[in-house]
Write a protein that holds these residues in place. Structure first.
Motif, PDB file in Angstrom:
ATOM      1  N   UNK A 195      -7.597   5.104  15.301  1.00  0.00           N
ATOM      2  CA  UNK A 195      -8.682   4.402  15.985  1.00  0.00           C
ATOM      3  C   UNK A 195      -9.652   3.762  14.994  1.00  0.00           C
ATOM      4  N   UNK A 196     -10.057   4.509  13.986  1.00  0.00           N
ATOM      5  CA  UNK A 196     -11.021   3.972  13.022  1.00  0.00           C
ATOM      6  C   UNK A 196     -10.403   2.886  12.159  1.00  0.00           C
ATOM      7  N   UNK A 197      -9.112   3.036  11.815  1.00  0.00           N
ATOM      8  CA  UNK A 197      -8.437   1.998  11.045  1.00  0.00           C
ATOM      9  C   UNK A 197      -8.418   0.677  11.804  1.00  0.00           C
ATOM     10  N   UNK A 198      -8.008   0.719  13.075  1.00  0.00           N
ATOM     11  CA  UNK A 198      -7.987  -0.494  13.887  1.00  0.00           C
ATOM     12  C   UNK A 198      -9.398  -1.016  14.145  1.00  0.00           C
ATOM     13  N   UNK A 199     -10.345  -0.120  14.360  1.00  0.00           N
ATOM     14  CA  UNK A 199     -11.720  -0.538  14.600  1.00  0.00           C
ATOM     15  C   UNK A 199     -12.272  -1.321  13.413  1.00  0.00           C
ATOM     16  N   UNK A 200     -11.982  -0.844  12.207  1.00  0.00           N
ATOM     17  CA  UNK A 200     -12.449  -1.554  11.016  1.00  0.00           C
ATOM     18  C   UNK A 200     -11.746  -2.899  10.886  1.00  0.00           C
ATOM     19  N   UNK A 201     -10.443  -2.926  11.114  1.00  0.00           N
ATOM     20  CA  UNK A 201      -9.696  -4.184  11.048  1.00  0.00           C
ATOM     21  C   UNK A 201     -10.246  -5.194  12.050  1.00  0.00           C
ATOM     22  N   UNK A 202     -10.452  -4.760  13.290  1.00  0.00           N
ATOM     23  CA  UNK A 202     -10.871  -5.674  14.355  1.00  0.00           C
ATOM     24  C   UNK A 202     -12.320  -6.131  14.198  1.00  0.00           C
ATOM     25  N   UNK A 203     -13.076  -5.484  13.319  1.00  0.00           N
ATOM     26  CA  UNK A 203     -14.454  -5.916  13.066  1.00  0.00           C
ATOM     27  C   UNK A 203     -14.524  -7.079  12.082  1.00  0.00           C
ATOM     28  N   UNK A 204     -13.393  -7.380  11.444  1.00  0.00           N
ATOM     29  CA  UNK A 204     -13.374  -8.385  10.384  1.00  0.00           C
ATOM     30  C   UNK A 204     -13.408  -9.806  10.943  1.00  0.00           C
ATOM     31  N   UNK A 205     -14.117 -10.674  10.254  1.00  0.00           N
ATOM     32  CA  UNK A 205     -14.099 -12.096  10.592  1.00  0.00           C
ATOM     33  C   UNK A 205     -12.773 -12.703  10.123  1.00  0.00           C
ATOM     34  N   UNK A 206     -12.482 -13.906  10.604  1.00  0.00           N
ATOM     35  CA  UNK A 206     -11.260 -14.585  10.174  1.00  0.00           C
ATOM     36  C   UNK A 206     -11.246 -14.788   8.661  1.00  0.00           C
ATOM     37  N   UNK A 208     -12.788 -12.842   6.416  1.00  0.00           N
ATOM     38  CA  UNK A 208     -12.556 -11.533   5.791  1.00  0.00           C
ATOM     39  C   UNK A 208     -11.092 -11.115   5.881  1.00  0.00           C
ATOM     40  N   UNK A 209     -10.450 -11.433   7.008  1.00  0.00           N
ATOM     41  CA  UNK A 209      -9.047 -11.044   7.194  1.00  0.00           C
ATOM     42  C   UNK A 209      -8.140 -11.647   6.124  1.00  0.00           C
ATOM     43  N   UNK A 210      -8.521 -12.795   5.588  1.00  0.00           N
ATOM     44  CA  UNK A 210      -7.719 -13.412   4.524  1.00  0.00           C
ATOM     45  C   UNK A 210      -7.662 -12.517   3.291  1.00  0.00           C
ATOM     46  N   UNK A 211      -8.715 -11.719   3.108  1.00  0.00           N
ATOM     47  CA  UNK A 211      -8.771 -10.788   1.974  1.00  0.00           C
ATOM     48  C   UNK A 211      -8.196  -9.429   2.336  1.00  0.00           C
ATOM     49  N   UNK A 212      -8.442  -8.999   3.573  1.00  0.00           N
ATOM     50  CA  UNK A 212      -8.035  -7.657   4.003  1.00  0.00           C
ATOM     51  C   UNK A 212      -6.523  -7.540   4.157  1.00  0.00           C
ATOM     52  N   UNK A 213      -5.893  -8.486   4.841  1.00  0.00           N
ATOM     53  CA  UNK A 213      -4.460  -8.402   5.174  1.00  0.00           C
ATOM     54  C   UNK A 213      -3.635  -8.973   4.020  1.00  0.00           C
ATOM     55  N   UNK A 214      -2.820  -8.122   3.401  1.00  0.00           N
ATOM     56  CA  UNK A 214      -2.049  -8.582   2.245  1.00  0.00           C
ATOM     57  C   UNK A 214      -0.605  -8.940   2.584  1.00  0.00           C
ATOM     58  N   UNK A 215      -0.126  -8.573   3.768  1.00  0.00           N
ATOM     59  CA  UNK A 215       1.194  -8.988   4.235  1.00  0.00           C
ATOM     60  C   UNK A 215       1.282  -8.743   5.734  1.00  0.00           C
ATOM     61  N   UNK A 216       2.090  -9.554   6.386  1.00  0.00           N
ATOM     62  CA  UNK A 216       2.271  -9.402   7.824  1.00  0.00           C
ATOM     63  C   UNK A 216       3.303  -8.342   8.175  1.00  0.00           C
ATOM     64  N   UNK A 217       4.003  -7.820   7.190  1.00  0.00           N
ATOM     65  CA  UNK A 217       5.033  -6.802   7.415  1.00  0.00           C
ATOM     66  C   UNK A 217       4.601  -5.506   6.743  1.00  0.00           C
ATOM     67  N   UNK A 218       4.460  -4.443   7.520  1.00  0.00           N
ATOM     68  CA  UNK A 218       4.040  -3.153   6.957  1.00  0.00           C
ATOM     69  C   UNK A 218       5.178  -2.523   6.172  1.00  0.00           C
ATOM     70  N   UNK A 219       4.878  -1.803   5.094  1.00  0.00           N
ATOM     71  CA  UNK A 219       5.939  -1.087   4.370  1.00  0.00           C
ATOM     72  C   UNK A 219       6.572  -0.015   5.247  1.00  0.00           C
ATOM     73  N   UNK A 220       7.828   0.330   4.947  1.00  0.00           N
ATOM     74  CA  UNK A 220       8.555   1.296   5.770  1.00  0.00           C
ATOM     75  C   UNK A 220       7.935   2.686   5.706  1.00  0.00           C
ATOM     76  N   UNK A 221       7.224   2.978   4.631  1.00  0.00           N
ATOM     77  CA  UNK A 221       6.621   4.296   4.433  1.00  0.00           C
ATOM     78  C   UNK A 221       5.399   4.126   3.549  1.00  0.00           C
ATOM     79  N   UNK A 222       4.656   5.228   3.329  1.00  0.00           N
ATOM     80  CA  UNK A 222       3.595   5.174   2.338  1.00  0.00           C
ATOM     81  C   UNK A 222       4.208   4.742   1.009  1.00  0.00           C
ATOM     82  N   UNK A 223       3.500   3.932   0.262  1.00  0.00           N
ATOM     83  CA  UNK A 223       4.056   3.338  -0.952  1.00  0.00           C
ATOM     84  C   UNK A 223       4.241   4.374  -2.048  1.00  0.00           C
ATOM     85  N   UNK A 224       3.356   5.352  -2.114  1.00  0.00           N
ATOM     86  CA  UNK A 224       3.417   6.346  -3.197  1.00  0.00           C
ATOM     87  C   UNK A 224       4.484   7.408  -2.965  1.00  0.00           C
ATOM     88  N   UNK A 225       5.013   7.516  -1.756  1.00  0.00           N
ATOM     89  CA  UNK A 225       6.035   8.506  -1.385  1.00  0.00           C
ATOM     90  C   UNK A 225       5.718   9.876  -1.974  1.00  0.00           C
TER      91      UNK A 225
END
Length: 345
Positions: A195-206, A208-225
């Motif tokens: 909920x808080x992750x989406x809430x923070x994302x949805x608070x962003x202006x267009x 800001x989103x250019x900086x926040x979102x680094x790819x449209x495809x989420x990684x299959x798992x946490x990157x650090x495994x």
């Protein structure tokens, strides 16, 4: 109007509680009660040296592991084991760990696969198949550590000078992320994180989103495994200093949610470390879908801290989240300092 609870005020509150005798938890005492309850045979499964490479053998999938499990314990030993776990976490962190274990019951029902067994013949989905390992001898004078691990849980603790000085890596996972059936229908163990992750994302202006979102495809798992040492990931996302007042509030609620899983004494020190490294240096980054139901990922990253959250598997209903201390996972920085001082003596 209520005064703001800033990060520094939260720290001061924790210190006050500690002086009131509420903190810290008696982890050393609980560890020794647990060990003293065990037979020699079970101790042999449980005890390792502090230098044993098993201490860094982190995993969060249902595989054979070292260490005694609840299957090995009688009722007295089970209580002692859970008392140690409770003392090492906050009440909220302990609750999450227990509910994650219970999800094994859900998986056993919904997968309905009686042939899915571990090498020892037990069901792969098993709420009792969680392992306790103690590394070194629990002591106020010498460093030691312990681990609680099984499917979707890896909790790693290091103690020096009688207190917990490292509680990372910390891994929580949930499958299902939201339970759709069985008597547990509706349970969502890591609901606030989402909920808080989406809430923070949805608070962003267009912009800001250019900086926040680094790819449209989420990684299959946490990157650090399960890496023992996390390499510094590329510094991406929006910096705390560039957030609005309301966005900063949500950001801090999300950060506090993760820190509040820890035992109060350790949490206070972890906050202080993050603050000294600079709250303004923390960044929030996002990948994947902007709505629940499709794969998404976020992370909070700074000089010493990395938090990852990933929900992509099982039609984005399978969560993995981890906290890494980039300078002190497994207590390596604290242990190095301890041994250097001992060598000088």
């Amino acid at each position: 109007m209520k005064p703001k609870m800033t990060f520094k005020k939260i720290i001061s509150t924790s210190v006050l509680l500690m002086f009131m005798g509420i903190l810290p938890a008696q982890v050393l005492e609980k560890a020794n009660v647990f060990l003293n309850s065990l037979s020699d045979e079970i101790k042999a499964k449980t005890l390792f040296s502090l230098e044993d490479t098993e201490r860094f053998n982190m995993n969060y999938v249902p595989i054979p592991r070292a260490g005694a499990t609840f299957h090995d314990f009688n009722e007295t030993q089970k209580k002692a084991a859970l008392d140690l776990l409770r003392a090492s976490l906050s009440e909220e962190g302990f609750r999450k760990s227990q509910e994650i274990m219970e999800l094994e019951k859900v998986l056993r029902i919904i997968e309905n696969n009686d042939n899915d067994k571990m090498p020892d013949g037990r069901p792969r989905r098993d709420p009792l198949n969680y392992h306790f390992c103690i590394f070194g001898k629990p002591s106020e004078d010498e460093p030691w550590g312990w681990r609680f691990e099984g499917h979707h849980l890896s909790l790693n603790f290091t103690s020096t000078d009688g207190i917990i000085t490292s509680s990372t890596p910390t891994f929580f996972g949930t499958n299902p992320g939201i339970v759709r059936s069985t008597e547990y229908k509706g349970r969502e163990v890591l609901k606030k994180e989402a909920q808080l992750g989406f809430s923070l994302l949805h608070s962003m202006s267009q912009e800001q989103l250019k900086t926040v979102v680094f790819t449209d495809v989420a990684p299959h798992d946490i990157i650090t495994t399960t890496k023992r040492k996390v390499e510094q990931l590329e510094s991406i996302g929006i910096a705390y200093r560039d957030l609005s007042k309301n966005q900063k509030k949500i950001f801090m609620e999300l950060l506090e949610l993760y820190i509040n899983n820890y035992e109060h004494g350790f949490a206070e020190g972890f906050r202080d470390k993050i603050t000294k490294a600079g709250i303004d240096n923390l960044k929030f980054a996002w990948a994947g879908s902007h709505q629940p139901g499709k794969g998404h990922y976020f992370r909070i990253q700074g000089p010493s801290l990395l938090i990852e959250y990933d929900n992509t598997q099982n039609n984005a209903n399978h969560v993995h989240t981890v906290v890494r201390d980039l300078t002190n996972d497994y207590g390596e920085d604290v242990l190095k300092d301890h041994y250097e001082k001992e060598h000088q003596h």
